[in-house]
Design an enzyme around this catalytic site. Structure first.
Site, PDB file in Angstrom:
ATOM      1  N   LYS A  82       0.852  -1.193   0.000  1.00  9.10           N
ATOM      2  CA  LYS A  82       0.000   0.000   0.000  1.00  9.10           C
ATOM      3  C   LYS A  82       0.885   1.239   0.000  1.00  9.10           C
ATOM      4  O   LYS A  82       1.909   1.280   0.689  1.00  9.10           O
ATOM      5  CB  LYS A  82      -0.922  -0.042   1.221  1.00  9.10           C
ATOM      6  N   SER A 157      -9.262   2.565   3.473  1.00  8.75           N
ATOM      7  CA  SER A 157      -8.361   3.207   2.532  1.00  8.75           C
ATOM      8  C   SER A 157      -7.504   2.213   1.737  1.00  8.75           C
ATOM      9  O   SER A 157      -6.774   2.621   0.841  1.00  8.75           O
ATOM     10  CB  SER A 157      -7.449   4.184   3.289  1.00  8.75           C
ATOM     11  N   SER A 181      -9.748   0.330   7.690  1.00  8.98           N
ATOM     12  CA  SER A 181      -9.216   0.386   6.330  1.00  8.98           C
ATOM     13  C   SER A 181      -8.699  -0.923   5.765  1.00  8.98           C
ATOM     14  O   SER A 181      -8.387  -1.002   4.583  1.00  8.98           O
ATOM     15  CB  SER A 181      -8.109   1.443   6.245  1.00  8.98           C
TER      16      SER A 181
END
Length: 470
Positions: A82, A157, A181
């Site tokens: 990520k 996210s 997230s």
């Protein structure tokens, strides 16, 4: 194209990460063949999903040829990191144009723990600006889309990671979780998403010194065994001090659990019909397996919502006003997105409340963990309503409306971030239209093994829906 997946008859086939690692170990495929298949799959789906922040295929190819991997469970298995976590040689832009595209000089601590599993990182996945919302949408570029239906959000996210794994482009991907997230994109993309206990794995460098470290690192996957094996690898690399060991979980446990069922959101909003049905079906499933459920209210009051928002806003204020210090010396405040600015302004307006918010959140930890004096596990929906369409949580819409929608959507997940307790979202339900619905299970601090044993049992009893069959 609305329904997007990359499953095909190549080196990756329909295997999960454990299956691919086993095939590489047995010599049935090579790490080079695995990464080439992953790259081809990414190229097939990414034009529809927009899930890649940075492509790093050439270094991944070289690693595969050189067989340059640590001895973990996933040697040579393609994956992605990520884009809020430093990986040497790739820029860490946190989903924001305010952060310069300067390659990181070194890995951060969690990156080394992630790589110790043996994964071959092919790039960085998309995320919304600074991970502050629960959809991977932007004010300055195209959104990341859900492979089950590209008119819908992939969540946030960790939305880029979830979209790539759900579509079959990759078997597992790095994700992290400061308010849901990992679990939210897992829920709405039909994946397994475990948020470990605070302190179980290496923390994110941006939040480790915060008054309350909300963020836990982990992965999203398509199988419980991938998540279990990954967690075991993190502990083999660096065991969590003062926490009960997890070990390698390979199947259901024998203990029948007492489970608290919570279905009423703190925000006062109501579950939609699909979510209500799916959580009721999940409760019936665990009962049928011999566990016992009891309906209870969430043991914190509405002040918790305000305290969490005030604290969350403080993170945005730190980014907005001190980005050069806390993110990158080249931080360009003029490029901060409107949603982050809105949160920052909210923090300034309510700055006087922040000490009380921190005290309130720390106090809530004892209250939330106190449920586990009676119950082994807490069962809730992961989110309040079914997957939102692209635009519903758009960070460019009027700030107060965006915050109202966001707060009502994510009402269940933040409690585990403030309390530090582990929680997992499992893809046990579907809407009438076929979109995934995640069911959420939480346990006390350090009790990931309980969650994984239950997850193995539920996966066997109700195999997860597959996108390639939809």
């Amino acid at each position: 194209m609305k329904h997007v997946h990359a499953f095909t008859d190549d080196a990756l086939g329909e295997h999960d990460a454990v299956g691919i690692a086993d095939a590489i170990s047995a010599g049935q495929i090579s790490a080079a063949e695995a990464v080439e298949a992953a790259i081809a799959r990414i190229d097939a789906v990414n034009p529809h999903l927009n899930a890649i922040a940075f492509d790093d295929r050439e270094r991944a190819r070289k690693r595969a040829v050189d067989n340059d991997f640590p001895l973990g469970s996933f040697i040579g298995v393609p994956s992605i990191i990520k884009n809020n976590t430093d990986f040497a040689g790739l820029p860490t832009r946190h989903g924001s144009a305010a952060v310069p595209a300067r390659p990181a000089d070194a890995n951060e601590a969690f990156t080394n723990q992630f790589l110790a599993s043996g994964v071959n990182v092919v790039g960085a996945s998309t995320m919304p600006a600074f991970g502050l919302t629960s959809t991977t949408e932007f004010v300055d570029r195209e959104p990341t889309r859900n492979p089950w239906d590209t008119d819908y959000s992939s969540g946030g996210s960790s939305g880029g990671s979830a979209a790539l794994v759900a579509s079959g482009a990759l078997p597992i991907a790095h994700a992290n979780d400061g308010g849901g997230s990992i679990r939210i994109p897992a829920a709405i993309c039909g994946l397994v998403g475990l948020k470990p206990s605070r302190g179980r794995v290496e923390s994110s460098k941006e939040t480790r010194d915060a008054p309350i470290d909300l963020v836990s690192n982990g992965i999203v996957s398509r199988s419980v065994r991938d998540t279990a094996r990954f967690l075991a690898d993190t502990q083999g690399f660096k065991p969590a001090p003062g926490m009960p060991p997890v070990g390698i979980v390979e199947g259901p446990g024998t203990k029948r659990l007492k489970i608290a069922l919570i279905t009423e959101p703190l925000t006062g909003s109501l579950l939609d019909r699909d979510t209500q049905r799916c959580v009721a079906e999940a409760a019936e499933l665990v009962e049928s397996l011999g566990h016992r459920t009891e309906m209870v209210p969430l043991p914190v009051d509405r002040d918790y919502v305000r305290d969490f928002i005030d604290y969350w806003s403080l993170l945005a204020l730190a980014l907005d006003r001190f980005g050069k210090r806390v993110v990158d010396k080249g931080f360009d405040r003029s490029q901060v997105d409107s949603f982050t600015r809105g949160l920052s302004r909210s923090a300034l307006r309510h700055f006087y409340r922040l000490p009380g918010a921190v005290r309130g959140l720390k106090k809530s930890t004892a209250t939330i963990r106190g449920l586990h004096d009676t119950f082994d596990v807490i069962l809730t929906p992961t989110v309040v309503h079914a997957t939102p369409q692209i635009g519903y949580l758009d960070p460019a819409i009027e700030f107060d409306e965006a915050m109202d929608r966001l707060t009502k959507f994510i009402a269940f997940t933040p409690a585990n971030n403030t309390a530090g307790t582990p929680a997992i979202s499992l893809p046990l339900g579907q809407t009438e239209s076929g979109m995934p619905v995640g069911i959420h299970f939480a346990a006390d601090l350090g009790q990931e093994r309980t969650l994984l044993e239950l997850a193995f049992e539920l996966e066997a009893a109700r195999p997860f829906a597959r996108i390639q069959d939809a």
